[in-house]
Design an enzyme around this catalytic site. Structure first.
Site, PDB file in Angstrom:
ATOM      1  N   ASP A 310     -22.066 -34.760 -42.637  1.00 55.97           N
ATOM      2  CA  ASP A 310     -21.294 -33.540 -42.416  1.00 55.97           C
ATOM      3  C   ASP A 310     -21.056 -32.905 -43.792  1.00 55.97           C
ATOM      4  O   ASP A 310     -21.399 -33.463 -44.843  1.00 55.97           O
ATOM      5  CB  ASP A 310     -19.982 -33.839 -41.671  1.00 55.97           C
TER       6      ASP A 310
HETATM    7  C1  BGC Z   1     -18.180 -29.440 -39.350  1.00 55.41           C
HETATM    8  C2  BGC Z   1     -19.403 -29.609 -38.470  1.00 55.41           C
HETATM    9  C3  BGC Z   1     -20.383 -28.484 -38.729  1.00 55.41           C
HETATM   10  C4  BGC Z   1     -20.721 -28.456 -40.203  1.00 55.41           C
HETATM   11  C5  BGC Z   1     -21.711 -27.361 -40.575  1.00 55.41           C
HETATM   12  C6  BGC Z   1     -18.584 -29.234 -40.798  1.00 55.41           C
HETATM   13  O1  BGC Z   1     -17.517 -28.969 -41.631  1.00 55.41           O
HETATM   14  O2  BGC Z   1     -17.363 -30.580 -39.237  1.00 55.41           O
HETATM   15  O3  BGC Z   1     -19.033 -29.668 -37.112  1.00 55.41           O
HETATM   16  O4  BGC Z   1     -21.522 -28.670 -37.958  1.00 55.41           O
HETATM   17  O5  BGC Z   1     -19.536 -28.234 -40.946  1.00 55.41           O
HETATM   18  O6  BGC Z   1     -21.122 -26.127 -40.487  1.00 55.41           O
END
Ligand code: BGC
Length: 754
Positions: A310
């Site tokens: 993430d």
């Molecule tokens: C979120 C994810 C997301 C990713 C990309 C993260 O901060 O937790 O759910 O897919 O960012 O935007």
């Protein structure tokens, strides 16, 4: 595709074509051989680059976050990241919505650099958070958020949502979607509840599978299909303190029983990418968890796709989780734990550390090869080498009326009628109505976060032609019959006294309370109770004696116990998307008979938060009269404008062998005057087990339309594995003994024998 790869492909095809062995699926072999050939040509630096995912902002000119009109890509930055650092994946935008043309232009430029100017010509994989429709593409179809979709209990609607989202991101040149969220959430404080399918494992599994089927179809290379990314592996939806990305302490057996099954099923159904949980479980940050990523996900579940971190979460092992002393150590821990792609939005430092680590022998080359193999395999399955961008003329239905109607159907079916005292709903079209509350005239409150922008709060990008609740009510009964007073903002009294005055001169009040759009950290709250100003609005209006319909636009169940007795009826609308205003008005005035059911337990008190599948011991009262499980509304609740009467719950016998099917039937009659849909929910309870069992678990459900006077017989079949749980040794097991099946208020016991 470069000439070298093409030549290799032709030779390989010829060889495998000649084999002509009907027992073998030669296409899979050819695909793998092609990946091996490419891998064989790659330098360590090129491999590390393939494992790197940067954000579009790292390639753009100027201050990206401030951009609201146009983004221009920076040649120098592209050369540095895509050519010198060999970055293989780019992602997201959330500052303003690109049109499909803008998307294709920007992604086209990225692909041109990667494919035409690099040594091997490997296409970039572009990823996006299209979590309720292609939400970052201007003019696309915005669907109900996932939690609302869960409330439809309709796998068909989930499949359609997945399919249209895929179509519209592909129209924007994007082949990879960071969706669905398969986190099971029993923590209502968490700000991302609205992104999940709710608190139940089985409902999440069924809805997730359906959405993936729609998104990926039979072949992700098709023009209207894309690759999904399952989020967030594992236990992210269960933060102990309710704050986003905070730790979870959960025995592995519970992780396996409640949180793993939706992922397991999705992987069996062809999901090829998985995003890792930003938090930690039992003290181990998931990005550092070898047991979780390598042993469970890749080993036990046989996951052949790739994992992505993430946002900045490998580097978070240093400052946030404090398990790595510096970034290089974080990269080592994470890649060795099984992480394949690093989402490091701003630069390619990950790749540089990785190269050093491999040279020093701290990360084996075999681990890097494994990761790159997985990534290239997904790129090939998506057909990116042949078609890095699809022909724009293939998407005539983008943002069409036809697609809007599908979103509207889902919005209608999610709406959940929680209270309807004296059948005060549906409303008469002949009455004068006051519409008030922070959500009443807001398009943003209908859609929530991830809508045109990440936070979803900006009004500049709203679709003008879509209706707020107020506008839809005005359309229904005429502007002259509707007055509107804002009442409050999210937390402040704006003009409650004016709303009270207006209430005095109407017959009926519709109060639309709601939650300010937010996700991730900005969605953290300190109190689950609905903000005081909003409660005050209802209390003040109630004093006028005018009947109140309460409509809730919520990302999670905000406590409303103080005002529930003051209102005649309550319609839970969740975050129903762009067509939500229209759908709400249709239900309020009886043009549609509501059929949504809660996908979570709605708490009554902040000190009493537990899910429907708690244990009997959770509510032990010891004779002191503490009947603690007393939620405001229960999981699975939802009224209709007609009545459904259940009867004749039937099991053909009272003892079954483990090997036998267990057929269960029930009859449901529509005893009211309107046609309606009902969700028949089958639960079981294990009456004696070696691990304290739940009071009940959802095992099957069926949504069906029943006409007035009609009786439908619904048949279900359970098998031994539907009665299993995870034991102390972390193994699924079904123990013989007594069980109960429950449908509506009926239950029957049966015995399961070895
Ligand atoms: C979120 C994810 C997301 C990713 C990309 C993260 O901060 O937790 O759910 O897919 O960012 O935007």
């Amino acid at each position: 595709m470069t000439i070298r790869i093409l030549a290799f492909l032709i030779i390989t095809l010829a060889i495998f074509g000649a084999c002509n062995d009907p027992q073998k699926d030669s296409s899979v072999l050819v695909l793998n051989e092609e990946v091996e050939a490419l891998l064989g040509q790659m330098t360590l630096e090129e491999k590390a680059g393939q494992m790197t995912n940067v954000s579009l902002m790292a390639l753009a000119k100027g201050d990206f976050w401030m951009r609201r009109d146009t983004v221009e890509l920076d040649t120098a930055k592209m050369n540095e990241l895509l050519l010198r650092q060999h970055v293989g994946s780019v992602q997201n935008l959330g500052t303003y919505p690109f049109s499909p043309d803008e998307w294709r232009k920007n992604i086209g430029e990225v692909q041109d650099v990667a494919m035409k100017q690099s040594r091997l010509g490997i296409p970039v994989l572009y990823g996006i958070d299209a979590v309720h429709g292609a939400n970052y593409s201007a003019g696309s179809t915005l669907f109900p958020q996932q939690l609302a979709l869960a409330a439809t209990w309709s796998p068909d609607l989930a499949e359609t949502t997945g399919a249209i989202t895929s179509y519209e991101i592909k129209a924007s040149g994007i082949p990879w979607n960071y969706s669905p969220v398969l986190d099971v959430c029993k923590q209502p404080l968490w700000g991302r509840v609205f992104e999940t399918f709710g608190e139940d494992t089985y409902l999440t599994t069924v809805m997730g599978d359906a959405m993936i089927k729609g998104a990926q179809g039979e072949d992700i290379a098709q023009d209207d299909k894309s690759a999904v990314c399952l989020k967030h592996f594992l236990g992210y939806g269960q933060p102990d303190n309710g704050k986003d990305r905070s730790p979870t302490y959960l025995p592995e057996r519970m992780l396996r029983q409640y949180h793993l099954p939706p992922f397991e099923s999705a992987i069996k159904n062809g999901a090829l990418t998985v995003m890792i949980n930003s938090g930690s479980v039992n003290g181990i940050p998931s990005h550092a968890d070898y047991h979780l990523i390598t042993e469970i996900l890749k080993g036990e579940l046989g996951f052949e796709g790739f994992t992505i971190s993430d946002w900045e979460d490998i580097m978070n092992l240093v400052k946030t989780h404090q398990v790595a002393e510096d970034e290089k150590m974080a990269v080592k821990i994470s890649v060795n734990a099984g992480l394949d792609m690093c989402m490091e939005p701003y630069d390619a430092s990950f790749a540089e550390y990785l190269v050093e680590l491999v040279k020093e022998g701290a990360v084996p080359m075999s681990r890097v090869d494994d990761a790159v193999r997985r990534i290239l395999n997904v790129k090939m399955k998506l057909g990116l080498f042949e078609k890095p961008l699809n022909d724009p003329s293939l998407y005539p239905k983008y943002g069409s009326e036809e697609f809007a109607e599908e979103s509207y159907k889902a919005a209608l079916e999610c709406l959940t009628l929680l209270k309807n005292k004296n059948e005060s709903l549906p409303l008469s079209t002949k009455k004068k109505i006051l519409v008030t509350g922070v959500g009443a005239n807001s398009f943003n409150y209908l859609n929530g976060a991830w809508s045109r922008t990440w936070g979803g709060t900006e009004t500049d990008f709203n679709d003008e032609e879509k209706k707020t609740v107020l506008e839809a009510i005005q359309d229904k009964i005429g502007n002259g019959n509707v007055s509107y007073v804002e009442g409050t903002s999210y937390e402040e009294d704006i003009n409650i006294s004016k709303a009270v005055l207006a209430a005095r001169s109407v017959d009926q009040v519709v109060v639309v309370l709601g939650e300010k759009p937010a996700t991730e950290k900005p969605s953290d709250i300190e109190d689950l109770t609905m903000p005081k100003a909003q409660l005050d609005l209802v209390k003040a209006i109630a004093k006028t004696g005018k009947p109140i319909v309460l409509v809730l636009l919520e990302a999670r169940p905000r406590i409303i116990s103080e005002i529930e007795p003051l209102v005649e009826s309550i319609l839970m609308a969740y975050l129903p998307g762009s067509e939500g205003g229209r759908a709400i008005a249709d239900v309020l005035f009886g043009d549609f008979n509501p059929c949504g059911k809660l996908p979570y337990t709605y708490p009554r008190e902040t000190g009493s938060i537990w899910a429907y599948d708690h244990t009997k011991a959770d509510k032990r009262d010891g004779g002191f009269g503490f009947e603690a499980f007393n939620p405001q509304f229960e999981f699975g609740d939802g009224l209709s404008y007609t009545n459904f009467k259940y009867d004749n719950l039937n099991l053909p016998k009272d003892t079954f062998l483990m090997s036998e099917d267990i057929p269960i039937s029930v009859e449901v009659t529509n005893t009211g005057k309107r046609s309606g849909k009902e969700v028949i929910q089958l639960y079981t309870a294990d009456l004696v087990a070696s691990i304290v069992p739940s009071v009940k678990q959802l095992r099957r459900f069926e949504k069906t339309k029943i006409e007035p006077g009609e009786t439908k017989k619904i048949n279900f079949t359970l098998r031994e594995k539907d009665l299993a749980f995870v034991n102390q040794a972390n193994k699924w097991i079904t123990e013989p003994g007594e069980f109960e099946v429950k449908i509506d208020t009926f239950s029957l016991k049966f015995y399961l024998k070895k």
